[in-house]
Design a protein around this motif. Structure first.
Motif, PDB file in Angstrom:
ATOM      1  N   ALA A 351       0.815  -1.214   0.000  1.00  0.00           N
ATOM      2  CA  ALA A 351       0.000   0.000   0.000  1.00  0.00           C
ATOM      3  C   ALA A 351       0.852   1.268   0.000  1.00  0.00           C
ATOM      4  N   ASP A 352       2.089   1.182   0.488  1.00  0.00           N
ATOM      5  CA  ASP A 352       2.971   2.346   0.495  1.00  0.00           C
ATOM      6  C   ASP A 352       3.888   2.395  -0.711  1.00  0.00           C
ATOM      7  N   GLY A 353       3.694   1.496  -1.695  1.00  0.00           N
ATOM      8  CA  GLY A 353       4.485   1.512  -2.916  1.00  0.00           C
ATOM      9  C   GLY A 353       5.732   0.658  -2.884  1.00  0.00           C
ATOM     10  N   LYS A 354       6.050   0.032  -1.751  1.00  0.00           N
ATOM     11  CA  LYS A 354       7.240  -0.805  -1.676  1.00  0.00           C
ATOM     12  C   LYS A 354       7.003  -2.150  -2.354  1.00  0.00           C
ATOM     13  N   TYR A 355       8.036  -2.658  -3.001  1.00  0.00           N
ATOM     14  CA  TYR A 355       7.944  -3.958  -3.662  1.00  0.00           C
ATOM     15  C   TYR A 355       9.320  -4.602  -3.716  1.00  0.00           C
ATOM     16  N   ARG A 356       9.338  -5.888  -3.871  1.00  0.00           N
ATOM     17  CA  ARG A 356      10.592  -6.627  -3.978  1.00  0.00           C
ATOM     18  C   ARG A 356      11.024  -6.669  -5.430  1.00  0.00           C
ATOM     19  N   GLY A 357      12.221  -6.176  -5.704  1.00  0.00           N
ATOM     20  CA  GLY A 357      12.720  -6.123  -7.066  1.00  0.00           C
ATOM     21  C   GLY A 357      13.247  -7.464  -7.554  1.00  0.00           C
ATOM     22  N   ALA A 358      13.539  -7.519  -8.833  1.00  0.00           N
ATOM     23  CA  ALA A 358      14.045  -8.750  -9.443  1.00  0.00           C
ATOM     24  C   ALA A 358      15.446  -9.099  -8.959  1.00  0.00           C
ATOM     25  N   ASP A 359      16.124  -8.153  -8.286  1.00  0.00           N
ATOM     26  CA  ASP A 359      17.439  -8.414  -7.707  1.00  0.00           C
ATOM     27  C   ASP A 359      17.347  -8.729  -6.216  1.00  0.00           C
ATOM     28  N   GLY A 360      16.121  -8.882  -5.696  1.00  0.00           N
ATOM     29  CA  GLY A 360      15.930  -9.220  -4.291  1.00  0.00           C
ATOM     30  C   GLY A 360      15.891  -8.031  -3.353  1.00  0.00           C
ATOM     31  N   LYS A 361      16.187  -6.834  -3.852  1.00  0.00           N
ATOM     32  CA  LYS A 361      16.163  -5.637  -3.024  1.00  0.00           C
ATOM     33  C   LYS A 361      14.752  -5.061  -2.969  1.00  0.00           C
ATOM     34  N   LEU A 400       7.612  -4.001 -16.263  1.00  0.00           N
ATOM     35  CA  LEU A 400       8.532  -4.792 -17.092  1.00  0.00           C
ATOM     36  C   LEU A 400       9.852  -4.056 -17.289  1.00  0.00           C
ATOM     37  N   LEU A 401       9.805  -2.743 -17.443  1.00  0.00           N
ATOM     38  CA  LEU A 401      11.039  -1.969 -17.584  1.00  0.00           C
ATOM     39  C   LEU A 401      11.833  -1.963 -16.281  1.00  0.00           C
ATOM     40  N   GLN A 402      11.138  -1.908 -15.143  1.00  0.00           N
ATOM     41  CA  GLN A 402      11.828  -1.981 -13.853  1.00  0.00           C
ATOM     42  C   GLN A 402      12.526  -3.326 -13.692  1.00  0.00           C
ATOM     43  N   ILE A 403      11.847  -4.394 -14.069  1.00  0.00           N
ATOM     44  CA  ILE A 403      12.449  -5.726 -13.986  1.00  0.00           C
ATOM     45  C   ILE A 403      13.701  -5.779 -14.845  1.00  0.00           C
ATOM     46  N   ASN A 404      13.629  -5.236 -16.055  1.00  0.00           N
ATOM     47  CA  ASN A 404      14.797  -5.219 -16.940  1.00  0.00           C
ATOM     48  C   ASN A 404      15.969  -4.489 -16.289  1.00  0.00           C
ATOM     49  N   GLN A 406      16.571  -4.142 -13.138  1.00  0.00           N
ATOM     50  CA  GLN A 406      17.062  -4.851 -11.954  1.00  0.00           C
ATOM     51  C   GLN A 406      17.765  -6.155 -12.277  1.00  0.00           C
ATOM     52  N   GLN A 407      17.287  -6.882 -13.291  1.00  0.00           N
ATOM     53  CA  GLN A 407      17.930  -8.165 -13.602  1.00  0.00           C
ATOM     54  C   GLN A 407      18.859  -8.075 -14.818  1.00  0.00           C
ATOM     55  N   LYS A 408      18.951  -6.871 -15.411  1.00  0.00           N
ATOM     56  CA  LYS A 408      19.880  -6.576 -16.501  1.00  0.00           C
ATOM     57  C   LYS A 408      19.567  -7.339 -17.789  1.00  0.00           C
ATOM     58  N   ARG A 409      18.328  -7.695 -17.984  1.00  0.00           N
ATOM     59  CA  ARG A 409      17.850  -8.253 -19.249  1.00  0.00           C
ATOM     60  C   ARG A 409      16.329  -8.246 -19.237  1.00  0.00           C
ATOM     61  N   MET A 410      15.764  -8.328 -20.414  1.00  0.00           N
ATOM     62  CA  MET A 410      14.319  -8.243 -20.514  1.00  0.00           C
ATOM     63  C   MET A 410      13.648  -9.470 -19.909  1.00  0.00           C
ATOM     64  N   PRO A 411      12.520  -9.273 -19.223  1.00  0.00           N
ATOM     65  CA  PRO A 411      11.836 -10.415 -18.602  1.00  0.00           C
ATOM     66  C   PRO A 411      11.243 -11.374 -19.618  1.00  0.00           C
ATOM     67  N   VAL A 412      11.218 -12.652 -19.223  1.00  0.00           N
ATOM     68  CA  VAL A 412      10.692 -13.729 -20.072  1.00  0.00           C
ATOM     69  C   VAL A 412       9.365 -14.241 -19.504  1.00  0.00           C
ATOM     70  N   TRP A 413       9.397 -14.731 -18.267  1.00  0.00           N
ATOM     71  CA  TRP A 413       8.172 -15.175 -17.551  1.00  0.00           C
ATOM     72  C   TRP A 413       8.435 -14.866 -16.086  1.00  0.00           C
ATOM     73  N   HIS A 414       7.879 -13.756 -15.615  1.00  0.00           N
ATOM     74  CA  HIS A 414       8.248 -13.274 -14.279  1.00  0.00           C
ATOM     75  C   HIS A 414       7.200 -13.648 -13.250  1.00  0.00           C
ATOM     76  N   LEU A 415       7.681 -14.139 -12.103  1.00  0.00           N
ATOM     77  CA  LEU A 415       6.804 -14.628 -11.045  1.00  0.00           C
ATOM     78  C   LEU A 415       7.368 -14.263  -9.682  1.00  0.00           C
ATOM     79  N   ALA A 416       6.640 -13.461  -8.931  1.00  0.00           N
ATOM     80  CA  ALA A 416       6.973 -13.143  -7.541  1.00  0.00           C
ATOM     81  C   ALA A 416       8.413 -12.664  -7.385  1.00  0.00           C
ATOM     82  N   GLY A 417       8.830 -11.748  -8.254  1.00  0.00           N
ATOM     83  CA  GLY A 417      10.172 -11.193  -8.173  1.00  0.00           C
ATOM     84  C   GLY A 417      11.244 -12.070  -8.767  1.00  0.00           C
ATOM     85  N   ASN A 418      10.864 -13.167  -9.431  1.00  0.00           N
ATOM     86  CA  ASN A 418      11.816 -14.132  -9.971  1.00  0.00           C
ATOM     87  C   ASN A 418      11.650 -14.300 -11.472  1.00  0.00           C
ATOM     88  N   GLU A 419      12.766 -14.414 -12.157  1.00  0.00           N
ATOM     89  CA  GLU A 419      12.729 -14.770 -13.571  1.00  0.00           C
ATOM     90  C   GLU A 419      12.733 -16.289 -13.687  1.00  0.00           C
TER      91      GLU A 419
END
Length: 770
Positions: A351-361, A400-404, A406-419
């Motif tokens: 609710a405050d905008g926080k989320y877990r990134g694709a790099d775990g941060k 999707l751009l944020q995921i890119n 954080q994980q330094k490549r375009m997402p393929v099938w993203h689930l719960a912060g994981n590629e």
């Protein structure tokens, strides 16, 4: 009251379904709820049980559109058809989990189970038997009720009534215990919808008694998502009287239980004749985030109010279409399909905008972020559908751009912060570029920087394309499938580069988009595997498919040969022109449907070797207008709609795949489909709707009418757009978004002259003129 885990006290089908389905339909005219008048109460047309049997794998339970929470039952059984946790063939329940996937072919989520029980024989400390097998219950389907935002069931073993509803980030559960029964709740952090992949499962868990009405905890796992963490805070409407630990170890003076295999705890409450309610907030960042979400979204103990709000949210979302049909079951199938497209992508930020990134941060965003991007499936029709009616398209794209980033490549099938890297192609690329080209708020510099160097990627055969021009079949599994899907991604980048004025880059990627030609064998007339020495793979059989190792993925040469939606004209040219192309396409629907032993289980919904149960075939029936034979598309589309979409639990012929199977039906019911999901053009088929008004996401309305429409009158005779004769066999996205009215005139026999002229054919790369 504070309790310690050290102070343990042990507490002692089809005919029926048809009638159940008809009941709400018969009463449609009299229905009305607090969300509005009967005219906008589309929830009553949704049957969430459609696709819960067969291989549909849909989620069953309570949620709101694109919510973080999907609370619903998990069965005791495990296996491929239990990917969502529930299958219509099963009559067992081990608990009600807070998260689920809908329609996927691999299992995950199903986290944080709550199960109300009476007394049961508890396992001993040395017992290695699955804990759920000690306390599970059976249920009767006639005592199960489900609609968008609400689920209820009676548990046979304990005679307990369960009711579930949800907000975006929270669940609300109510348990009604019989008189004189023990009032227990099992919290199970060991169970999930276990992935079929050979991974570890639960890797950590914790449950802490905060006070006598509040618990908090987390579960981490290595399943399909390799590093999945979910946190929760639950508040009970009654004090906890006692507790016992069925699985785990205690710490913190007995207030906390932990286990690397998953804590399982039994909480006991006073049975005072009143129901027990549980409010649970979840988060992917922390228990603080879960507590914040719960405080923000559920402020009272009024279950009915939360349920009504969920219903209202669904009615508002389903109101994007006002669909009319003389056939009541067609309307049920349409709105159920629309419901299924609005479960994911799922909200991922607190609710405050926080989320877990694709790099775990942990990051913070000013807009919502999302998860569950089944892009190999959804780039084809789900995301093009969103560009018409969904107001969150820019948020999906920016996620999707944020995921890119954080994980330094375009997402393929993203689930719960994981590629997960599931399937082939990198189809966040066409999704993003299509949204940008349609005018959504996406930073063009970020987008270009994200995709401009795609030709330099090395993984999954991309390096081979750069060095050889194709992917060798003896060096890379699924070589043909990968090569064809990458060509679609290249074409999207070429379109973006052209729009941005980057001429050299546009030419480079346009050339790469033609790389599909490397896999076409003119002699056999199929796309097939080519070896590193340039020779075709020996012993070629276009009917042959293997489930895991092949030149194709979840398909064979018959299905993959047509996977060139970005350049249909070029594919026609490979066949030698219109006549041989049409002859080959006709044969796809008439050859034997036989498959070899060991073929992919995803090849379903067969008409000849056309396989509607899996996504690579979804555009194929719409190829005929590209050679002036629109009437054949009308015929095939109606056959697919009638044969493979039913208002029953086995009503989906294949995995629902996060909305793609449903999006195909929605578009087809409107009378058109996005063959190339990045060119903003929709090819005409055969409408199911007698009339439908689309409430577009720009505030305008687009009305579609099919005059004389019926099961027999399936062929388009003529078309009018905004009152004027319209001879083309497609319509552009911008024409729809301007608002107006499209009228199909239908008939029982083909009008062979409709769409016959080449000037009226769809094109893969439309200009402003066509």
């Amino acid at each position: 009251m504070k309790c310690s885990y050290l102070n343990i006290r042990r507490s002692t089908k089809s005919s029926l379904y048809f009638l159940l389905l008809l009941a709400p339909i018969i009463s449609l005219l009299g229905c009305k709820n607090q969300a509005g008048s009967a005219a906008d109460d589309n929830v009553r047309f949704v049957d969430p049980l459609i696709g819960s049997g067969g291989h549909g794998h849909v989620f069953l339970g309570a949620s709101v559109p694109h919510g973080m929470v999907q609370v619903g039952p998990n069965n005791l059984s495990k296996g491929w058809d239990w990917c969502s946790g529930y299958h219509d063939s099963d009559t067992t329940i081990i608990g009600f989990a807070q998260t689920h996937l809908s329609g996927t072919g691999i299992a995950d989520l199903g986290d944080v189970l709550f199960m109300p029980t009476g007394n049961f024989k508890q396992p001993s400390a040395a017992d290695t038997t699955r804990t759920a097998s000690f306390y599970y219950s059976t249920f009767n389907k006639k005592n199960q009720k489900v609609r968008p935002g609400y689920y209820s069931v009676n548990l046979n073993r304990y005679n307990i009534k369960v009711e579930l509803t949800a907000t975006e980030r929270c669940s609300f559960q109510t348990y009604s215990y019989p008189k004189d029964s023990a009032a227990n709740v099992v919290i199970n952090l060991a169970e999930s919808v276990q992935s079929l992949m050979a991974r570890k499962g639960t890797t950590g868990s914790s449950l802490t008694i905060i006070n006598d009405t509040t618990v908090a905890g987390f579960r981490s796992s290595d399943e399909w998502a390799r590093d999945h963490k979910v946190y929760f805070v639950s508040v009970f409407s009654k004090p906890i009287v006692s507790k016992s630990l069925l699985k785990g170890q205690t710490t913190d003076g007995g207030k906390t239980a932990t286990s690397t295999e998953g804590v399982v705890s039994l909480l006991s409450f006073k049975n005072d004749g009143k129901s027990l309610s549980i409010k649970t907030g979840i988060s992917y960042t922390s228990t603080d985030g879960a507590a914040l979400n719960l405080k923000s979204e559920i402020k009272s103990w009024d279950f009915a109010a939360i349920k009504n709000e969920a219903t209202s949210r669904w009615n508002s979302s389903l109101a994007s279409f006002n669909f009319k049909s003389k056939d009541s079951l067609t309307k049920v199938k349409f709105y159920t399909a629309l419901y299924h497209t609005q479960i994911s992508p799922s909200l991922f930020s607190d609710a405050d905008g926080k989320y877990r990134g694709a790099d775990g941060k942990v990051y913070s965003s000013n807009s919502n972020t999302y998860s569950v991007f089944s892009l190999w499936d959804t780039y084809r029709a789900v995301h093009p559908l969103y560009t018409l009616t969904d107001t969150a398209v820019s948020s999906y794209a920016n996620t999707l751009l944020q995921i890119n980033s954080q994980q330094k490549r375009m997402p393929v099938w993203h689930l719960a912060g994981n590629e997960t890297d599931c399937m082939v192609g990198v189809h966040s690329i066409p999704v993003l570029i299509d949204a940008y080209l349609k005018g959504f708020n996406i930073d063009k510099e970020k987008l270009w920087n994200a995709v401009k160097d795609f030709d330099q990627y090395d993984q999954n055969g991309l390096k081979a394309i750069r060095e050889r021009g194709y992917i060798p079949a003896d060096q890379e599994v699924w070589s043909v499938a990968k090569g064809l899907e990458y060509a679609i991604d290249y074409d999207a980048i070429a379109k973006l580069a052209k729009d941005l004025g980057y001429k050299a880059e546009a030419e480079k990627y346009a050339k790469l988009a033609k790389s599909y030609q490397q896999y076409f064998d003119k002699q056999s007339g199929f796309m097939r595997g080519k070896l590193a020495n340039g020779q075709w793979r020996a012993n070629f059989n276009p009917y042959h498919s293997l489930h895991l190792e092949d030149d194709y993925v979840e398909g064979n040469a018959w299905q993959y040969t047509w996977l060139v939606p970005q350049d249909v004209e070029g594919l026609v040219g490979l066949f030698g022109g219109k006549a041989p192309f049409t002859k080959k396409l006709d044969s796809l629907f008439t050859v034997s449907s036989a498959l070899n032993e060991g073929a992919s289980i995803d090849i379903t919904g067969m008409i000849g070797q056309f396989a509607h149960g899996n996504e690579p075939s979804h555009h194929i029936s719409y190829l005929y207008p590209f050679v002036g034979q629109q009437w054949k598309t009308a015929e095939k589309v109606r056959q697919v709609c009638n044969q493979f979409y039913k208002a029953s639990p086995d009503g989906l012929i294949g995995n629902e795949d996060c909305g793609q199977m449903s999006a195909w039906y929605i578009f087809s019911a409107l009378g058109f489909y996005p063959v190339n999901p990045v060119n903003g053009l929709f090819v005409f088929g055969s409408p199911l709707a007698d009339e439908v008004e689309i409430n577009l996401n720009n505030g305008k309305k687009f009305k579609i009418t099919a005059q004389y429409n019926s099961a027999k009158n399936k062929f388009i005779q003529s078309v009018k757009l905004n009152g004027k004769a319209y001879t083309k066999t497609y319509i552009k996205y911008q024409q729809i978004m301007e608002g107006g009215e499209l009228i199909y005139v239908m008939g029982s026999k083909p009008n062979y002259n409709y769409g016959k002229e080449k000037a009226d054919w769809p094109v893969s790369n439309p200009s402003k003129e066509n």
